[in-house]
Scaffold this motif. Sequence first.
Motif, short mmCIF file in Angstrom:
data_model
loop_
_atom_site.label_atom_id
_atom_site.label_comp_id
_atom_site.label_asym_id
_atom_site.label_seq_id
_atom_site.Cartn_x
_atom_site.Cartn_y
_atom_site.Cartn_z
N HIS A 121 29.52 -61.93 -73.01
CA HIS A 121 28.78 -63.18 -73.16
C HIS A 121 27.70 -63.19 -72.09
N CYS B 138 25.37 -69.69 -74.30
CA CYS B 138 25.67 -68.26 -74.25
C CYS B 138 24.43 -67.55 -74.77
N GLU C 62 24.09 -64.15 -75.22
CA GLU C 62 24.35 -62.79 -75.69
C GLU C 62 25.16 -62.94 -76.97
N PHE C 63 24.68 -62.35 -78.07
CA PHE C 63 25.40 -62.54 -79.34
C PHE C 63 26.84 -62.05 -79.21
N CYS C 64 27.79 -62.94 -79.52
CA CYS C 64 29.20 -62.62 -79.26
C CYS C 64 30.08 -62.95 -80.46
N HIS D 97 28.72 -67.80 -81.77
CA HIS D 97 27.87 -67.61 -80.58
C HIS D 97 26.97 -68.83 -80.35
N MET E 114 28.47 -72.12 -78.35
CA MET E 114 29.12 -71.76 -77.09
C MET E 114 28.26 -72.36 -75.98
CU1 CUA Z 1 29.37 -65.98 -76.09
CU2 CUA Z 1 27.39 -65.59 -77.31
#
Ligand code: CUA
Length: 310
Positions: free
Chosen positions: A144, A179, A181-183, A187, A190
């Motif tokens: 993340h 967040c 960062e693609f998670c 995502h 978040m």
């Molecule tokens: Cu955690 Cu995107």
Amino acid sequence: MSDPALTSALTPAGPQAAMIAKLWWLMLGVFGAILLLVVALLAWGALRRRARHEPRPPFGDAGFIVMGGIVLPLVVLVPLLVYSLADTGELTEPRTVGRTIRVTGHMWWWDVRYPDDGIALANEIVIPTGEPVRIELTSADVIHSLWVPSLAGKTDATPGLTTSQILQADRAGVYRGACAEFCGLQHAKMALLVVALEPAAFREWLVARRSPPPAPTDPLLASGLATFVEAGCAECHTIRGTAAAGSVGPDLTHIASRRTLGAGAVVNNHGNLAGWIVGPQALKPGNQMPATTLAPERLHALVAYLRSLP
Ligand code: CUA
């Protein structure tokens, strides 16, 4: 919810963000000027073909390539690199740092701990104004990235690794983070809020939350707590001072003071909390929480109890 004006890297509210904004404007100016220069040269090149006497480029043909292709980029980029590296040091390791707060990224929420005070929050970081706070960042699952644009740059939260970020807010307020960062599926849901309190208010907040909330004496609230333990909520969630000590989901000791549920998915109010308990997948598909089936009076007691927590 936060003020939209407090959600931009160009409205810095602390020294770290101000440094990044200054660098951003400097780079915009320098690269904007270079863009204008290149467009002007392009126009000149296009027009000179029509001229009767073709003028030579400045420094001659080969000299122009050396000056424009090697010397100019070096003269522009090397000072910018040195300048930005100098700032990066101050961003990650300033001369003075106050307290440390541990933040762990999960799919898809943030666990927030105050190791010196035994306080656990989720999706909200409460900090004092005017003091650099070190965020020790890691992840429980995938990568993340913590980004609170008005206060600091992005820092990756990587499983198995602890990274750090300095957060400092110079004025009290609620700053939205995300967040970056693609998670996975949620995502986008978040989010995280940084709540900056004046130092005196922050100290009061700390003292009030250090000790666990008192056991409920009201029969409705006591039955809500019993439901929390019996219906399975306690398998995954902790409420300090009770038998509930699960660690899979967010710590709920201070759930009533949170502004949102599901890491920014919905506003934290009575109806949304009840909806979240019986149908969390409808509000945030893919999240780890299963639906809980409860008789209406038990749901009512459970929601009343959770809403009574500080
Ligand atoms: Cu955690 Cu995107």
